[in-house]
Design a protein around this motif. Structure first.
Motif, PDB file in Angstrom:
ATOM      1  N   ALA A 198       0.827  -1.209   0.000  1.00 49.16           N
ATOM      2  CA  ALA A 198       0.000   0.000   0.000  1.00 49.16           C
ATOM      3  C   ALA A 198       0.860   1.257   0.000  1.00 49.16           C
ATOM      4  CB  ALA A 198      -0.921  -0.005   1.217  1.00 49.16           C
ATOM      5  N   VAL A 199       1.937   1.255   0.771  1.00 51.87           N
ATOM      6  CA  VAL A 199       2.834   2.416   0.813  1.00 51.87           C
ATOM      7  C   VAL A 199       3.470   2.644  -0.555  1.00 51.87           C
ATOM      8  CG1 VAL A 199       4.971   3.327   1.807  1.00 51.87           C
ATOM      9  CG2 VAL A 199       3.295   2.209   3.290  1.00 51.87           C
ATOM     10  N   GLY A 215      -7.097   4.706   3.397  1.00 52.43           N
ATOM     11  CA  GLY A 215      -6.752   5.623   4.475  1.00 52.43           C
ATOM     12  C   GLY A 215      -5.815   6.723   4.021  1.00 52.43           C
ATOM     13  N   PHE A 216      -4.816   6.382   3.220  1.00 48.49           N
ATOM     14  CA  PHE A 216      -3.895   7.401   2.702  1.00 48.49           C
ATOM     15  C   PHE A 216      -4.641   8.420   1.838  1.00 48.49           C
ATOM     16  CE2 PHE A 216      -0.506   3.853   2.710  1.00 48.49           C
ATOM     17  CZ  PHE A 216      -0.238   4.086   4.057  1.00 48.49           C
ATOM     18  N   ARG A 217      -5.604   7.927   1.077  1.00 47.92           N
ATOM     19  CA  ARG A 217      -6.322   8.800   0.134  1.00 47.92           C
ATOM     20  C   ARG A 217      -7.316   9.711   0.832  1.00 47.92           C
ATOM     21  NH1 ARG A 217     -11.065   7.842  -2.249  1.00 47.92           N
ATOM     22  NH2 ARG A 217     -11.015   5.677  -1.505  1.00 47.92           N
ATOM     23  N   PHE A 239       3.881  12.269   4.247  1.00 50.33           N
ATOM     24  CA  PHE A 239       3.470  10.887   4.500  1.00 50.33           C
ATOM     25  C   PHE A 239       3.593  10.521   5.976  1.00 50.33           C
ATOM     26  CE2 PHE A 239       4.525   6.359   4.886  1.00 50.33           C
ATOM     27  CZ  PHE A 239       3.367   5.814   4.363  1.00 50.33           C
ATOM     28  N   LEU A 240       4.750  10.833   6.587  1.00 47.15           N
ATOM     29  CA  LEU A 240       5.022  10.398   7.952  1.00 47.15           C
ATOM     30  C   LEU A 240       4.231  11.184   8.991  1.00 47.15           C
ATOM     31  CD1 LEU A 240       8.890   9.874   7.760  1.00 47.15           C
ATOM     32  CD2 LEU A 240       7.121   8.118   7.809  1.00 47.15           C
ATOM     33  N   LYS A 241       3.981  12.463   8.746  1.00 49.78           N
ATOM     34  CA  LYS A 241       3.349  13.316   9.751  1.00 49.78           C
ATOM     35  C   LYS A 241       1.856  13.537   9.525  1.00 49.78           C
ATOM     36  CE  LYS A 241       7.609  15.837  10.819  1.00 49.78           C
ATOM     37  NZ  LYS A 241       7.732  15.267  12.179  1.00 49.78           N
ATOM     38  N   LEU A 242       1.376  13.236   8.316  1.00 49.17           N
ATOM     39  CA  LEU A 242      -0.037  13.476   8.030  1.00 49.17           C
ATOM     40  C   LEU A 242      -0.748  12.225   7.529  1.00 49.17           C
ATOM     41  CD1 LEU A 242      -2.448  15.396   7.721  1.00 49.17           C
ATOM     42  CD2 LEU A 242      -1.597  15.943   5.419  1.00 49.17           C
TER      43      LEU A 242
END
Length: 255
Positions: free
Chosen positions: A79-80, A141-143, A164-167
């Protein structure tokens, strides 16, 4: 936490009522044990076969946990990669969806032919069960991270990795945990299915031997243990989610 246990208490009460009705009907109709044993007969059989059943139980737990960790790990990494590489996602995502149309029970014999009767084909089967829910949940979730926050961080000069890492990663945790909970239940089912195709021990082996000799009480013992184990894995992920996401609003818990 209180909400989880209050819901669990209601579910347990309904389940006990179901068992009471089942016991009553089995006794009144006098159904043979080989056809549909009463819950009391299943419990007695479970206590009786416990020493023989325990090694099968331990083998399935180990197999489920191993396949679950590998499958969820691959699902999250996939996914990443697909999220950070949109062009790759456009090319691969349709095949990811199509892969779920392949019946695992049909694929299992091929895995045995290719990799033998060792642990590898079993791990592959469980991985296939657990991979898809985590991968799809994480991608969603990322989207679904709010565009306003993304725009604000971009205006502040945040890099793609910082975004990516903070949000995106923290904001996608609810979706990721949803996939983890689904996969937790699937992992036990995947382990049992993998044991059907060739194993020396495990709950799947225990069920196969019991069903072939019409020992229906033992089959139901295995079924209830599988249900309990799946529920236990699910609750473990729920508790982990509660522990890691204390920052999430608790408005739902007050209902």
């Amino acid at each position: 936490m209180k909400r989880i246990f209050s819901k669990g208490g209601r579910s347990a009460a309904i389940f006990l009522l179901f068992l009471a009705v089942w016991e009553t009907i089995a006794r009144l109709v006098n159904i043979p044990n080989w056809l549909l044993p009463a819950p009391s007969a299943i419990v007695k059989t479970g206590v009786k076969v416990f020493p023989d059943f325990l090694p099968h139980f331990i083998a399935t737990v180990k197999l489920s946990l191993t396949g679950y960790l590998i499958g969820c790990g691959f699902g999250f990494l996939a996914a990443v990669c697909l999220h950070l590489l949109p062009k790759l996602k456009e090319a691969v995502y349709p095949f990811l969806i199509l892969s779920q149309n392949i019946p695992i029970i049909v694929l299992a014999p091929l895995l045995v032919i290719w990799f033998g009767f060792g642990i590898l084909p079993k791990i592959i089967i469980i991985t296939l069960f657990c991979f898809f829910p985590v991968a799809v949940a994480a991608l969603d979730g990322f989207r679904q991270v709010p565009h306003e926050l993304r725009y604000y961080m971009e205006m502040a000069g945040a890099t793609k990795s910082q975004l990516f890492l903070k949000l995106e990663l923290p904001g996608s945790l609810p979706s990721i945990f949803s996939g983890l909970k689904i996969s937790a239940a699937y992992s036990v089912m995947g382990a049992v299915v993998s044991e059907w195709i060739g194993a020396q021990e495990g709950i799947g082996v225990f069920m196969t031997i019991a069903s072939s000799s019409f020992q229906t009480e033992k089959v139901f013992v295995a079924i209830f243990v599988i249900m309990a184990l799946s529920l236990l894995f699910f609750l473990a992920i729920v508790l982990l989610e509660k522990r890691l996401m204390k920052w999430q609003p608790k408005g739902d818990d007050k209902r």
